[in-house]
Write a protein that holds these residues in place. Structure first.
Motif, PDB file in Angstrom:
ATOM      1  N   GLN A   1      -7.140  19.954   1.958  1.00 45.69           N
ATOM      2  CA  GLN A   1      -6.760  18.584   1.618  1.00 45.69           C
ATOM      3  C   GLN A   1      -7.989  17.767   1.222  1.00 45.69           C
ATOM      4  O   GLN A   1      -9.052  17.901   1.841  1.00 45.69           O
ATOM      5  CB  GLN A   1      -6.092  17.901   2.820  1.00 45.69           C
ATOM      6  N   GLY A   2      -7.814  16.925   0.201  1.00 45.74           N
ATOM      7  CA  GLY A   2      -8.873  15.997  -0.223  1.00 45.74           C
ATOM      8  C   GLY A   2      -8.262  14.625  -0.440  1.00 45.74           C
ATOM      9  O   GLY A   2      -7.186  14.508  -1.017  1.00 45.74           O
ATOM     10  N   VAL A   3      -8.958  13.582   0.022  1.00 42.89           N
ATOM     11  CA  VAL A   3      -8.382  12.233   0.051  1.00 42.89           C
ATOM     12  C   VAL A   3      -8.967  11.363  -1.056  1.00 42.89           C
ATOM     13  O   VAL A   3     -10.185  11.351  -1.266  1.00 42.89           O
ATOM     14  CB  VAL A   3      -8.661  11.571   1.424  1.00 42.89           C
ATOM     15  N   VAL A   4      -8.082  10.654  -1.761  1.00 43.10           N
ATOM     16  CA  VAL A   4      -8.489   9.714  -2.807  1.00 43.10           C
ATOM     17  C   VAL A   4      -7.959   8.333  -2.438  1.00 43.10           C
ATOM     18  O   VAL A   4      -6.755   8.173  -2.193  1.00 43.10           O
ATOM     19  CB  VAL A   4      -7.927  10.165  -4.183  1.00 43.10           C
ATOM     20  N   ASN A   5      -8.859   7.359  -2.364  1.00 44.05           N
ATOM     21  CA  ASN A   5      -8.457   5.989  -1.999  1.00 44.05           C
ATOM     22  C   ASN A   5      -8.582   5.059  -3.194  1.00 44.05           C
ATOM     23  O   ASN A   5      -9.554   5.114  -3.932  1.00 44.05           O
ATOM     24  CB  ASN A   5      -9.366   5.461  -0.877  1.00 44.05           C
ATOM     25  N   ARG A   6      -7.577   4.229  -3.369  1.00 43.91           N
ATOM     26  CA  ARG A   6      -7.583   3.181  -4.387  1.00 43.91           C
ATOM     27  C   ARG A   6      -7.039   1.912  -3.712  1.00 43.91           C
ATOM     28  O   ARG A   6      -6.360   2.015  -2.683  1.00 43.91           O
ATOM     29  CB  ARG A   6      -6.641   3.537  -5.560  1.00 43.91           C
TER      30      ARG A   6
ATOM     31  N   LEU B   1      -3.780   9.966 -14.199  1.00 42.97           N
ATOM     32  CA  LEU B   1      -3.051  10.877 -13.298  1.00 42.97           C
ATOM     33  C   LEU B   1      -2.947  10.275 -11.898  1.00 42.97           C
ATOM     34  O   LEU B   1      -1.867  10.282 -11.288  1.00 42.97           O
ATOM     35  CB  LEU B   1      -3.762  12.238 -13.246  1.00 42.97           C
ATOM     36  N   VAL B   2      -4.062   9.718 -11.411  1.00 43.43           N
ATOM     37  CA  VAL B   2      -4.068   9.096 -10.072  1.00 43.43           C
ATOM     38  C   VAL B   2      -3.029   7.968 -10.022  1.00 43.43           C
ATOM     39  O   VAL B   2      -2.218   7.896  -9.085  1.00 43.43           O
ATOM     40  CB  VAL B   2      -5.493   8.565  -9.731  1.00 43.43           C
ATOM     41  N   GLN B   3      -3.020   7.122 -11.048  1.00 44.69           N
ATOM     42  CA  GLN B   3      -2.076   5.997 -11.058  1.00 44.69           C
ATOM     43  C   GLN B   3      -0.627   6.505 -11.177  1.00 44.69           C
ATOM     44  O   GLN B   3       0.279   5.959 -10.548  1.00 44.69           O
ATOM     45  CB  GLN B   3      -2.397   5.017 -12.203  1.00 44.69           C
ATOM     46  N   GLY B   4      -0.440   7.565 -11.951  1.00 40.14           N
ATOM     47  CA  GLY B   4       0.900   8.161 -12.093  1.00 40.14           C
ATOM     48  C   GLY B   4       1.404   8.703 -10.767  1.00 40.14           C
ATOM     49  O   GLY B   4       2.592   8.558 -10.442  1.00 40.14           O
ATOM     50  N   ILE B   5       0.520   9.315 -10.002  1.00 38.80           N
ATOM     51  CA  ILE B   5       0.916   9.847  -8.690  1.00 38.80           C
ATOM     52  C   ILE B   5       1.213   8.698  -7.730  1.00 38.80           C
ATOM     53  O   ILE B   5       2.240   8.704  -7.036  1.00 38.80           O
ATOM     54  CB  ILE B   5      -0.198  10.762  -8.118  1.00 38.80           C
ATOM     55  N   LEU B   6       0.315   7.701  -7.718  1.00 38.72           N
ATOM     56  CA  LEU B   6       0.498   6.568  -6.783  1.00 38.72           C
ATOM     57  C   LEU B   6       1.877   5.919  -6.961  1.00 38.72           C
ATOM     58  O   LEU B   6       2.522   5.541  -5.987  1.00 38.72           O
ATOM     59  CB  LEU B   6      -0.596   5.518  -7.008  1.00 38.72           C
TER      60      LEU B   6
ATOM     61  N   GLY C   1      -3.432   2.349  -2.948  1.00 35.13           N
ATOM     62  CA  GLY C   1      -2.947   3.314  -1.957  1.00 35.13           C
ATOM     63  C   GLY C   1      -3.860   4.497  -1.764  1.00 35.13           C
ATOM     64  O   GLY C   1      -4.953   4.559  -2.322  1.00 35.13           O
ATOM     65  N   GLN C   2      -3.362   5.428  -0.965  1.00 33.41           N
ATOM     66  CA  GLN C   2      -4.140   6.628  -0.645  1.00 33.41           C
ATOM     67  C   GLN C   2      -3.333   7.878  -1.027  1.00 33.41           C
ATOM     68  O   GLN C   2      -2.162   8.001  -0.649  1.00 33.41           O
ATOM     69  CB  GLN C   2      -4.430   6.654   0.854  1.00 33.41           C
ATOM     70  N   ILE C   3      -3.999   8.784  -1.766  1.00 37.04           N
ATOM     71  CA  ILE C   3      -3.352  10.066  -2.096  1.00 37.04           C
ATOM     72  C   ILE C   3      -4.073  11.163  -1.327  1.00 37.04           C
ATOM     73  O   ILE C   3      -5.295  11.279  -1.401  1.00 37.04           O
ATOM     74  CB  ILE C   3      -3.448  10.405  -3.600  1.00 37.04           C
ATOM     75  N   VAL C   4      -3.300  11.962  -0.596  1.00 37.24           N
ATOM     76  CA  VAL C   4      -3.874  13.131   0.057  1.00 37.24           C
ATOM     77  C   VAL C   4      -3.484  14.334  -0.805  1.00 37.24           C
ATOM     78  O   VAL C   4      -2.318  14.728  -0.849  1.00 37.24           O
ATOM     79  CB  VAL C   4      -3.352  13.284   1.503  1.00 37.24           C
ATOM     80  N   PHE C   5      -4.473  14.870  -1.540  1.00 37.36           N
ATOM     81  CA  PHE C   5      -4.231  16.031  -2.403  1.00 37.36           C
ATOM     82  C   PHE C   5      -4.311  17.308  -1.577  1.00 37.36           C
ATOM     83  O   PHE C   5      -5.132  17.423  -0.668  1.00 37.36           O
ATOM     84  CB  PHE C   5      -5.264  16.093  -3.528  1.00 37.36           C
TER      85      PHE C   5
ATOM     86  N   HIS D   1       0.848  -1.189   0.000  1.00 41.59           N
ATOM     87  CA  HIS D   1       0.000   0.000   0.000  1.00 41.59           C
ATOM     88  C   HIS D   1       0.885   1.240   0.000  1.00 41.59           C
ATOM     89  O   HIS D   1       1.844   1.355   0.754  1.00 41.59           O
ATOM     90  CB  HIS D   1      -0.876  -0.024   1.260  1.00 41.59           C
ATOM     91  N   ARG D   2       0.534   2.201  -0.866  1.00 38.40           N
ATOM     92  CA  ARG D   2       1.285   3.451  -0.936  1.00 38.40           C
ATOM     93  C   ARG D   2       0.458   4.579  -0.359  1.00 38.40           C
ATOM     94  O   ARG D   2      -0.762   4.549  -0.416  1.00 38.40           O
ATOM     95  CB  ARG D   2       1.654   3.778  -2.384  1.00 38.40           C
ATOM     96  N   CYS D   3       1.132   5.578   0.162  1.00 38.26           N
ATOM     97  CA  CYS D   3       0.404   6.707   0.716  1.00 38.26           C
ATOM     98  C   CYS D   3       1.291   7.939   0.780  1.00 38.26           C
ATOM     99  O   CYS D   3       2.483   7.846   1.093  1.00 38.26           O
ATOM    100  CB  CYS D   3      -0.092   6.373   2.122  1.00 38.26           C
ATOM    101  N   GLY D   4       0.698   9.094   0.465  1.00 31.34           N
ATOM    102  CA  GLY D   4       1.476  10.321   0.587  1.00 31.34           C
ATOM    103  C   GLY D   4       0.692  11.537   0.140  1.00 31.34           C
ATOM    104  O   GLY D   4      -0.482  11.444  -0.239  1.00 31.34           O
TER     105      GLY D   4
END
Ligand SMILES: Nc1nc2c(ncn2[C@@H]2O[C@H](COP(=O)(O)OP(=O)(O)OP(=O)(O)O)[C@@H](O)[C@H]2O)c(=O)[nH]1
Ligand SMILES: [Mg+2]
Length: 300
Positions: free
Chosen positions: A60-65, A174-179, A68-72, A18-21
């Motif tokens: 901040q807005g949170v995206v979960n996949r 974009l989401v996958q590129g960031i993850l 992992g989790q991206i905190v924008f 799991h990735r997160c950042g």
């Protein structure tokens, strides 16, 4: 060993860590950073208007996949105008938001020429050690003559993505590129939490959006909103009703008169537009009690 206990393991175990950042959205004003945040999260967290410098506070807005989790982090846009304390403060907030993040997403609008504000962002990002991604927004527009000019700069970025925050086109790539650039680690937010912003802040922002949309010239830039109270009540039919007490604060009596309008018409219009938005956002009836006050500390 029980693999499901590993905090960095994905739902299928250690094979998919799991990735997160944190990923910060930066760019010139009006390129669509806030629209992008809302589209990514699937909920309106950040206000959007066609006027420059709409966003004031990083949200901040949170995206979960499953991966992992991206905190924008949405930030105030760079805007070159006559020097003012507000503009300096907004640029400082945008720069500060770059600290402690994992990926920088530079959002641009290729329908407009690369201007001095884009160069300011470019310069600011030059010394950033984290991976930078270039996000060419507004791909839904028929004319985007500056796509190639931006693509000529993509060597400075770890990736380049064409998206439309309006239609959702290209967002998953974009989401996958960031993850792929985030460190392995457990989620920062529980799965049901989508933001760090408090309800009272978001209510004030929705009112501020209507001030931007319904007043002209300098008025929105010399205005703030304060939410004094949010109370859950019942209407006469026993239905849930959210009672909100708020003030629009402005720098001088002339703006106060403009915000109130003839016979209180303008403030009623702002209140009505805000109430409708708040009702759909909160999912219940809203009573909005709002006045317009002078606060001289909002001046330059
Ligand atoms: N056609 C089109 N318009 C967009 C898109 N994304 C944003 N916009 C419009 O661009 C304008 C500015 O959007 P914002 O999201 O407020 O821009 P911002 O970068 O957050 O601006 P600041 O907060 O002022 O820095 C609004 O009128 C949006 O509707 C898009 O993908 N396509
Ligand atoms: Mg914004």
């Amino acid at each position: 060993m029980n693999e499901s206990k590993d905090p960095a393991a994905g739902p299928t175990g250690a094979a998919t860590p799991h990735r997160c950042g944190l990923a910060v959205l930066v760019g010139r004003t009006n390129v669509g950073k806030s629209t992008l945040l809302n589209a990514l999260v699937g909920r309106k967290l950040s206000i959007v208007t066609p006027k420059p410098q709409t966003t004031r506070d990083p949200v901040q807005g949170v995206v979960n996949r499953p991966e992992g989790q991206i905190v924008f982090v949405d930030t105030p846009g760079f805007f070159k105008t006559h020097a003012s304390r507000l503009v300096d403060r907004l640029h400082e907030r945008a720069r500060r938001a770059l600290q402690g993040i994992d990926v920088v997403v530079h959002v641009v609008d290729p329908s407009r020429a690369i201007g001095p504000e884009d160069e300011m962002v470019w310069e600011t990002l030059r010394d950033v050690a984290q991976p930078r991604l270039l996000c060419l927004n507004k791909s839904d527009l028929p004319e985007r003559p500056y796509v190639d000019a931006w693509k000529a700069r993509q060597h400075a970025y770890a990736g380049c993505y064409e998206v439309s925050a309006l239609t959702g086109q290209g967002l998953e790539a974009l989401v996958q590129g960031i993850l792929a650039h985030l460190p392995i680690g457990p989620p920062l937010y529980p799965p049901d939490q989508i933001t760090n912003a408090h309800q009272r802040f978001l209510i004030g922002e929705i009112i501020r959006e209507k001030v931007y949309l319904l007043t002209d010239d300098e008025v929105p830039y010399r205005t703030a909103v304060e939410v004094h109270a949010v109370e859950e009540k019942r209407d006469k039919q026993g239905q849930p009703l959210c009672h909100i007490k708020a003030s629009i604060l402005t720098a001088n009596p002339r703006y106060q008169r403009m915000l109130i309008g003839a016979g209180g018409q303008r403030v009623r219009q702002i209140g009505q537009a805000a109430r409708l938005d708040l009702e759909s956002w909160l999912g219940r009836k809203v009573f909005l009690d709002m006045d317009v006050l002078v606060d001289r500390s909002l001046g330059r």
